[in-house]
Design an enzyme around this catalytic site. Structure first.
Site, PDB file in Angstrom:
ATOM      1  N   CYS A   1      21.574 -89.772  39.487  1.00  0.00           N
ATOM      2  CA  CYS A   1      22.888 -89.693  40.143  1.00  0.00           C
ATOM      3  C   CYS A   1      22.863 -90.471  41.468  1.00  0.00           C
ATOM      4  O   CYS A   1      22.043 -90.161  42.349  1.00  0.00           O
ATOM      5  CB  CYS A   1      23.276 -88.243  40.377  1.00  0.00           C
ATOM      6  SG  CYS A   1      23.021 -87.224  38.904  1.00  0.00           S
TER       7      CYS A   1
ATOM      8  N   CYS B   1      33.152 -73.260  37.169  1.00  0.00           N
ATOM      9  CA  CYS B   1      33.299 -73.884  38.479  1.00  0.00           C
ATOM     10  C   CYS B   1      33.059 -75.372  38.244  1.00  0.00           C
ATOM     11  O   CYS B   1      31.938 -75.786  37.940  1.00  0.00           O
ATOM     12  CB  CYS B   1      32.276 -73.303  39.462  1.00  0.00           C
ATOM     13  SG  CYS B   1      32.281 -74.133  41.063  1.00  0.00           S
TER      14      CYS B   1
ATOM     15  N   CYS C   1      22.756 -88.682  44.956  1.00  0.00           N
ATOM     16  CA  CYS C   1      21.935 -87.487  45.177  1.00  0.00           C
ATOM     17  C   CYS C   1      20.607 -87.753  45.876  1.00  0.00           C
ATOM     18  O   CYS C   1      19.832 -88.637  45.475  1.00  0.00           O
ATOM     19  CB  CYS C   1      21.686 -86.781  43.851  1.00  0.00           C
ATOM     20  SG  CYS C   1      20.893 -85.174  44.088  1.00  0.00           S
TER      21      CYS C   1
ATOM     22  N   ARG D   1      37.767 -75.435  46.503  1.00  0.00           N
ATOM     23  CA  ARG D   1      36.718 -75.285  47.518  1.00  0.00           C
ATOM     24  C   ARG D   1      36.499 -76.581  48.290  1.00  0.00           C
ATOM     25  O   ARG D   1      36.175 -77.613  47.695  1.00  0.00           O
ATOM     26  CB  ARG D   1      35.409 -74.833  46.847  1.00  0.00           C
ATOM     27  CG  ARG D   1      35.614 -73.558  46.017  1.00  0.00           C
ATOM     28  CD  ARG D   1      34.310 -72.994  45.485  1.00  0.00           C
ATOM     29  NE  ARG D   1      34.566 -71.961  44.480  1.00  0.00           N
ATOM     30  CZ  ARG D   1      34.806 -70.679  44.742  1.00  0.00           C
ATOM     31  NH1 ARG D   1      34.807 -70.242  45.978  1.00  0.00           N
ATOM     32  NH2 ARG D   1      35.051 -69.819  43.758  1.00  0.00           N
TER      33      ARG D   1
ATOM     34  N   CYS E   1      26.958 -67.521  41.561  1.00  0.00           N
ATOM     35  CA  CYS E   1      27.233 -68.808  40.935  1.00  0.00           C
ATOM     36  C   CYS E   1      25.887 -69.522  40.803  1.00  0.00           C
ATOM     37  O   CYS E   1      25.014 -69.361  41.662  1.00  0.00           O
ATOM     38  CB  CYS E   1      28.193 -69.624  41.804  1.00  0.00           C
ATOM     39  SG  CYS E   1      28.625 -71.224  41.081  1.00  0.00           S
TER      40      CYS E   1
ATOM     41  N   CYS F   1      25.627 -69.052  45.855  1.00  0.00           N
ATOM     42  CA  CYS F   1      25.460 -70.066  44.810  1.00  0.00           C
ATOM     43  C   CYS F   1      24.034 -70.610  44.828  1.00  0.00           C
ATOM     44  O   CYS F   1      23.530 -71.020  45.873  1.00  0.00           O
ATOM     45  CB  CYS F   1      26.474 -71.183  45.046  1.00  0.00           C
ATOM     46  SG  CYS F   1      26.328 -72.494  43.830  1.00  0.00           S
TER      47      CYS F   1
ATOM     48  N   CYS G   1      14.119 -84.601  40.770  1.00  0.00           N
ATOM     49  CA  CYS G   1      14.953 -84.514  39.562  1.00  0.00           C
ATOM     50  C   CYS G   1      14.865 -85.810  38.764  1.00  0.00           C
ATOM     51  O   CYS G   1      14.865 -86.910  39.331  1.00  0.00           O
ATOM     52  CB  CYS G   1      16.394 -84.227  39.964  1.00  0.00           C
ATOM     53  SG  CYS G   1      17.481 -84.022  38.548  1.00  0.00           S
TER      54      CYS G   1
END
Ligand code: SAM
Ligand code: DTB
Ligand code: SF4
Length: 314
Positions: A58, A189, A61, A261, A129, A98, A54
């Site tokens: 972040c 979400c 991550c 969650r 999701c 998801c 990616c």
């Protein structure tokens, strides 16, 4: 809460965090029982449809191309692979599926593939999701058209802490995608990660930020940072587990009708801490041995835990 503006002030949310633990849990239980079956829990299975490489940075991550982690990049899964994972999840008792992708945002041809996946997974009777990063004009509508139930896009941390964690996008970019999702009529979400070196006040800020969205997000994942070797946040002081439980309780009290969650970080938690999270109002978990790239408790262990607690899947 200010009953005129319907907004939660930061001092007020901080006040929740500062309550004696029993008082906080009691309040959260009362709110939870008003809106949900207190013994019901939604089981959600996560699959990484595109892993690693990616372009974002972040700090938490494992999938950022800018960090050296053990994660291997993988191209997008095929429709058949995703369907097989969804069937297995359903057969194991999950009701929600998801799909996550390590993108800054989807290109049109990526989105075409994902909309096919959404259609097929929905046909299995699973709630769908997706979390694909930032959306451009018109993309949320295409997901809605395919029948997507929820789009996950987290604010991740408080506004003030954000630039310590991510530099390749800002808070406003996140809010912009969230408003596109909302406008397209997809359930939102939206949650956060704690345990990233933030202060309690910052946790109160991020809960207020979530709760003051209008309408409130229907689904609020609270992640405890999973520390991944090679990421900038590896080695951060872990958050005290009771403080994590307090964060769940604050989410439940401020967002009474949302699914809260208990998301990443369960593998590192004792059964007792998880039970406290349920008591504090969490009513969904990720179910299946893997999150996106990191581990999650085994299905048999989760079944045994829910049995022990007299809880049932919904
Ligand atoms: N790339 C998209 C994005 O960031 O919006 C979607 C996938 S991304 C992995 C989904 C969410 O997973 C992130 O927003 C973050 O909240 C959560 N997450 C990622 N790595 C994590 C970690 N190590 N511990 C806890 N939560 C994590
Ligand atoms: C969310 O809030 N948590 C999930 C889901 N949304 C996509 C992701 C957790 C990822 C944990 C780290 C990993 O497995 O890479
Ligand atoms: Fe990319 Fe999402 Fe990971 Fe950030 S959290 S690096 S956007 S996959």
């Amino acid at each position: 809460m200010d009953t005129v503006s319907n907004k939660w002030g930061i001092p007020e949310v901080l006040g929740l965090f500062e309550l004696p633990f029993s008082d906080l849990i009691y309040r959260a239980q009362c709110v939870h029982r008003e809106h949900f079956d207190p013994n019901g829990i939604q089981l959600s299975t996560l699959v990484s449809i595109k892993t690693g490489g990616c372009s974002e940075d972040c700090g938490y991550c494992s999938q950022s191309a800018r960090h050296e982690t053990a994660v291997e990049n993988q191209p997008m899964l095929s429709l058949e692979e995703v369907l097989a994972a969804a069937k297995a999840a359903r057969d194991n008792g999950a009701s929600r599926f998801c799909m996550g992708a390590a993108w800054r945002g989807p290109k049109q041809k990526d989105l075409d593939a994902v909309t096919e996946m959404v259609r097929a997974v929905r046909e299995l009777g699973l709630e769908t999701c997706a979390t694909l990063g930032m959306l451009k004009e018109g993309q949320a509508e295409q997901l809605k058209e395919a029948g997507l139930d929820y789009y996950n896009h987290n604010i991740d941390t408080s506004r003030r802490h954000y630039e310590e964690i991510i530099s390749t996008r800002d808070y406003g970019d996140r809010l912009d995608t969230l408003s596109k999702v909302r406008r397209a009529g997809i359930n939102v979400c939206c949650g956060a990660i704690v345990g990233m070196g933030e202060t309690r006040e910052m946790r109160a800020e991020l809960i207020a930020e979530l709760a003051n969205q209008f309408p409130q997000p229907e689904s609020v994942p609270i992640n405890n940072l999973v520390q991944v070797e090679g990421t900038p946040l590896y080695g951060t002081d872990p958050l005290d587990h009771l403080e994590f439980v307090r964060t769940i309780a604050a989410a439940r009290i401020t967002m009474p009708k949302s699914f809260v969650r208990l998301s990443a970080g369960r593998q590192q938690m004792s059964e007792s801490t998880q039970a406290l999270c349920f008591l504090a109002g969490a009513n969904s978990i990720f179910y299946g041995e893997k999150l996106l790239t990191t581990g999650n408790p085994e299905v048999e262990r989760d079944r045994a835990l829910l049995d022990k607690l007299g809880m049932h899947a919904m």
